[in-house]
Design an enzyme around this catalytic site. Structure first.
Site, PDB file in Angstrom:
ATOM      1  N   ASP A 337      41.899  19.654 -33.419  1.00  0.00           N
ATOM      2  CA  ASP A 337      42.095  18.775 -32.269  1.00  0.00           C
ATOM      3  C   ASP A 337      41.335  19.355 -31.067  1.00  0.00           C
ATOM      4  O   ASP A 337      40.860  20.496 -31.094  1.00  0.00           O
ATOM      5  CB  ASP A 337      43.598  18.583 -31.986  1.00  0.00           C
ATOM      6  CG  ASP A 337      43.878  17.296 -31.224  1.00  0.00           C
ATOM      7  OD1 ASP A 337      42.933  16.714 -30.637  1.00  0.00           O
ATOM      8  OD2 ASP A 337      45.042  16.860 -31.187  1.00  0.00           O
ATOM      9  N   GLU A 567      49.913  11.437 -24.301  1.00  0.00           N
ATOM     10  CA  GLU A 567      50.202  12.839 -24.631  1.00  0.00           C
ATOM     11  C   GLU A 567      51.255  13.432 -23.693  1.00  0.00           C
ATOM     12  O   GLU A 567      52.223  12.761 -23.328  1.00  0.00           O
ATOM     13  CB  GLU A 567      48.891  13.637 -24.657  1.00  0.00           C
ATOM     14  CG  GLU A 567      47.916  13.055 -25.682  1.00  0.00           C
ATOM     15  CD  GLU A 567      46.680  13.892 -25.895  1.00  0.00           C
ATOM     16  OE1 GLU A 567      46.748  15.119 -25.898  1.00  0.00           O
ATOM     17  OE2 GLU A 567      45.600  13.299 -26.082  1.00  0.00           O
TER      18      GLU A 567
HETATM   19  C1  BGC Z   1      44.498  14.272 -29.123  1.00  0.00           C
HETATM   20  C2  BGC Z   1      43.999  13.636 -30.381  1.00  0.00           C
HETATM   21  C3  BGC Z   1      42.685  12.958 -30.126  1.00  0.00           C
HETATM   22  C4  BGC Z   1      41.700  13.927 -29.519  1.00  0.00           C
HETATM   23  C5  BGC Z   1      40.364  13.316 -29.204  1.00  0.00           C
HETATM   24  C6  BGC Z   1      43.467  15.089 -28.423  1.00  0.00           C
HETATM   25  O1  BGC Z   1      43.914  15.464 -27.171  1.00  0.00           O
HETATM   26  O2  BGC Z   1      45.619  15.085 -29.427  1.00  0.00           O
HETATM   27  O3  BGC Z   1      44.949  12.737 -30.880  1.00  0.00           O
HETATM   28  O4  BGC Z   1      42.193  12.415 -31.306  1.00  0.00           O
HETATM   29  O5  BGC Z   1      42.239  14.434 -28.319  1.00  0.00           O
HETATM   30  O6  BGC Z   1      40.422  12.470 -28.125  1.00  0.00           O
HETATM   31  C1  BGC Z   2      40.273  13.511 -23.199  1.00  0.00           C
HETATM   32  C2  BGC Z   2      41.078  13.128 -24.400  1.00  0.00           C
HETATM   33  C3  BGC Z   2      41.738  14.313 -24.914  1.00  0.00           C
HETATM   34  C4  BGC Z   2      42.507  15.048 -23.828  1.00  0.00           C
HETATM   35  C5  BGC Z   2      43.060  16.339 -24.325  1.00  0.00           C
HETATM   36  C6  BGC Z   2      41.143  14.191 -22.192  1.00  0.00           C
HETATM   37  O1  BGC Z   2      40.399  14.548 -21.078  1.00  0.00           O
HETATM   38  O2  BGC Z   2      39.702  12.376 -22.664  1.00  0.00           O
HETATM   39  O3  BGC Z   2      40.273  12.562 -25.387  1.00  0.00           O
HETATM   40  O4  BGC Z   2      42.589  13.903 -25.925  1.00  0.00           O
HETATM   41  O5  BGC Z   2      41.709  15.323 -22.726  1.00  0.00           O
HETATM   42  O6  BGC Z   2      43.987  16.884 -23.448  1.00  0.00           O
END
Ligand code: BGC
Ligand code: BGC
Length: 673
Positions: A337, A567
């Protein structure tokens, strides 16, 4: 240069590596004579008419170590573009195997055409590398191709979980595949096969629900739909995520973030007897692997204190081990990830570059095959590294292999797995050519009528009727002369689409709404008009018209709920209606007619105190771009079919609620007309 000398302490300067990584133009004679690959053209690679396993081995055998390591890197497009603007060519020079657009990595203008053009440019760069291998290009198409403006936005998974409709999931998978492939992406980081146990978690809506019985029926058809639909010669690569136990974390064990100094629940620790945890959290993976899913994403979270990105027992000895040996038999590859390896513990190692290498070694040896990276490391003096992480991963992994910290066999295993998926998905053809891009955009493949009708159907199927006293619903002309719609969320594309829609955290309002998208209010208005029912809309609940003020022959329909979050930003120990929503409800209620409430949210909210004053309650989840599906059911053209994918708690103290708890409404509850 200061960083370079600091760095040289751990990096032995190997000639072959430097040649491949940095001085291709000088070292390689082939590169200068090879024509740059053009968009939509095919470039010869190998001539093998063999099944993809043998083909992958044949490609592997011609790759150098630096070329192999490049294939294991997934770089953020924003960073790649920044490097290219500065005259560098990381995709070409490092043989990078994959790129991604994260939730906020959006090009402007945000149109399918400009994505195709840009992604085609990146494919050209990759095909000009010494390995001449095309890119896997990933995106979080977690509820449709939400990153791209004008796409069809489907309900988030929690709503699809409420539908419990495998055939619907298969059709949605196929539609999403077409939308994604058409724009030049070929990989979606979906579906989350997560079993979300605790609604306080900010990712609850990414899950089909809290009982593995939902993952058991929905994951396989969804992945089949995503991976079986070809555009041109290419099929989409799907991802089952986040392996393993992401939805089972314990409140208070989350990783503190910029927004929450106090640990909450996202990225936390899933605790318990391993067998019991697998019985819940492995079910989705069994179905995903039965559907031959191409990739699995490791979870930020931990199991009994051990970070999943370093968990060899589960990533290798369980996930990848053959079924007859007690494993899950996964044959695709594992992607890490977003910068998640940065969270691995490295006791006693504090220098940032040493630490990063130790984290890479730990992850790769545990079973991570490709590393998703963004941005730059922070160095010991607090400054930002002058190199992007993708460059550091390349250097540090090569060095780790030279030092015997990672075996060449492990690298071959990882790259072999990646190559197999590139071949299997049609990026590399069995006739020995590379297909970098799909054919031109067809309207029926992106945001067209058929996909929008499907999304509308998905909305209808996901609605859960929780209360309907005195047959308040459906809305009919016999019962109501006027429909009084209260609440700004009734007319807000951003709210109903939720996060992962043209922005990681989503947006508010109708600024990004496509002409073919419909808010809930749009749908209600159209439907009411065709039935001769008058509609009055009051964003704040203060109606002007007589029918709505007196409650005479009218129905008040309030639309309230959550605003978008993703998230850890959505972790919350107070799942209540906002003050603004409560105010709207209070104003809308100041007369005597019946009141129905439509709740737009990614999870149950505690509404126990308000419920007695509502005649009807509908959980609409996060319906996406086709809000007219709500009106289809509220006006009785279709019946309610959805059933609760999570127990609905009566109080916050009831969380986490199990499938067996009754709560305010039990798991599986749902009324119909
Ligand atoms: C997320 C994932 C996601 C990745 C790419 C991460 O922060 O946990 O689910 O696929 O970012 O955007
Ligand atoms: C990104 C996401 C990613 C996340 C992780 C964001 O800045 O756009 O894709 O999942 O950071 O914390």
């Amino acid at each position: 240069m200061r960083q370079t000398s600091r760095f040289s302490g751990i990096l032995s300067t190997h000639k072959s590596w430097r040649c491949a990584a940095w001085s291709l133009v000088l070292c390689s004679t082939t590169l200068s004579v090879r024509a740059r690959a053009e968009l939509n053209t095919t470039v010869p690679v190998e001539t093998f008419a063999m099944p993809y396993e043998a083909h992958a081995k044949a490609i592997l055998s011609r790759l150098s170590l630096p070329e192999k390591i490049g294939q294991m890197i997934q770089a953020e497009i924003i960073n790649v573009e920044a490097a290219m603007s500065a005259g560098q060519h990381p995709l070409r020079d490092l043989n990078i195997g994959s790129v991604l657009s994260g939730g906020d990595s959006i090009i402007q203008p945000n149109t399918p055409e400009s994505w195709r053009r840009e992604l085609g440019r990146l494919q050209d760069e990759a095909l000009a590398s010494s390995a001449r291998l095309p890119l896997l290009i990933g995106v979080d198409a977690v509820h449709g191709h939400g990153l791209v403006r004008g796409s069809t936005v489907f309900p988030h998974n929690i709503g699809l979980g409420a539908s419990r409709d495998p055939e619907l999931l298969r059709q949605i998978g196929a539609a999403v595949a077409a939308e994604v492939l058409t724009t030049g992406f070929n990989w979606t980081f979906a579906p989350a096969v997560t079993v979300a146990r605790d609604a306080r978690w900010g990712r609850t809506y990414e899950s089909f629900g809290s009982s593995p019985e939902l993952q058991q029926i929905l994951v396989k058809p969804y992945i089949l739909g995503l991976q079986e639909t070809a555009v041109g010669q290419q099929t989409l690569v799907a991802t089952a995520k986040h392996f393993l136990g992401d939805g089972g974390t314990t409140w208070g064990t989350g990783v503190p973030s910029a927004t929450t100094a106090v640990p909450q629940i996202d990225r936390g620790d899933t605790r318990g007897d391993l067998e019991a945890l697998l019985a819940v959290h492995a079910q989705g993976y069994k179905q995903a692997i039965a559907a031959d899913v191409n990739t699995v994403m490791a979870s930020y979270s931990s199991i009994n204190g051990q970070k999943m990105h370093g968990n060899r027992q589960l990533l290798t000895d369980y996930l990848k081990k053959p079924i007859d040996q007690g494993g899950l038999g996964f044959q695709g590859f594992v992607i890490s990830d977003w910068n998640a390896i940065d969270e691995l513990e490295t006791p006693g190692v504090s220098d940032p570059l040493h630490r990063y290498q130790a984290q890479l070694v730990q992850a790769v040896n545990a079973g991570v095959d490709m590393i998703m990276v963004f941005g730059q490391l922070t160095l010991a003096d607090g400054s930002s590294d002058h190199e992007f992480r993708f460059t550091r991963v390349h250097q540090l992994l090569a060095d780790a292999v030279e030092k015997g910290l990672i075996s060449p066999a492990r690298i071959d295993d990882a790259v072999g797995r990646i190559l197999r998926i590139k071949i299997k998905s049609g990026l590399i053809n069995t006739d020995g050519t590379v297909t970098a891009m799909t054919p031109v955009i067809a309207k029926d493949k992106f945001g067209g009528t058929a996909h929008r009708e499907l999304a509308r159907k998905a909305v209808r199927s996901s609605l859960v009727l929780l209360k309907n006293a005195d047959h308040t619903l459906p809305i009919t002309k016999q019962k109501y002369r006027t429909l009084c719609v209260a609440g700004a969320k009734a007319d807000d594309f951003g709210v109903q689409a939720g996060a992962w829609t043209m922005g990681w955290q989503g947006t508010l309002g109708n600024g990004l709404k496509a002409p073919e998208a419909r808010t809930v209010l749009d749908g209600l208005t159209t439907m009411a008009t065709t039935r001769g029912i008058t509609v009055e809309f009051a964003a704040n609940g203060e109606f002007a018209g007589a029918d709505c003020r007196t409650g005479d022959a009218s129905l008040t329909l309030a639309v309230v709920g959550e605003t978008p979050y993703a998230e850890f930003k959505g972790d919350s120990n107070a799942l209540f209606l906002s003050a603004e929503d409560l105010d709207t409800l209070a104003k809308a209620r100041s007369r005597h007619g019946p009141m129905a409430v439509v709740l737009i949210s990614g999870r149950p909210l505690v509404i126990t105190d308000q419920l007695p004053s509502w005649q009807s309650l509908v959980a609409a989840w996060l319906p996406g771009s086709q809000g007219e599906g709500v009106a289809d059911v509220l006006f009785g053209d279709f019946d309610f079919r959805g059933r609760l994918p999570q127990t609905w708690p009566a109080t916050m103290a009831q969380l986490p609620a199990t499938d067996h708890d009754t709560g305010l409404f039990p798991f599986g509850f749902g009324l119909s007309y």
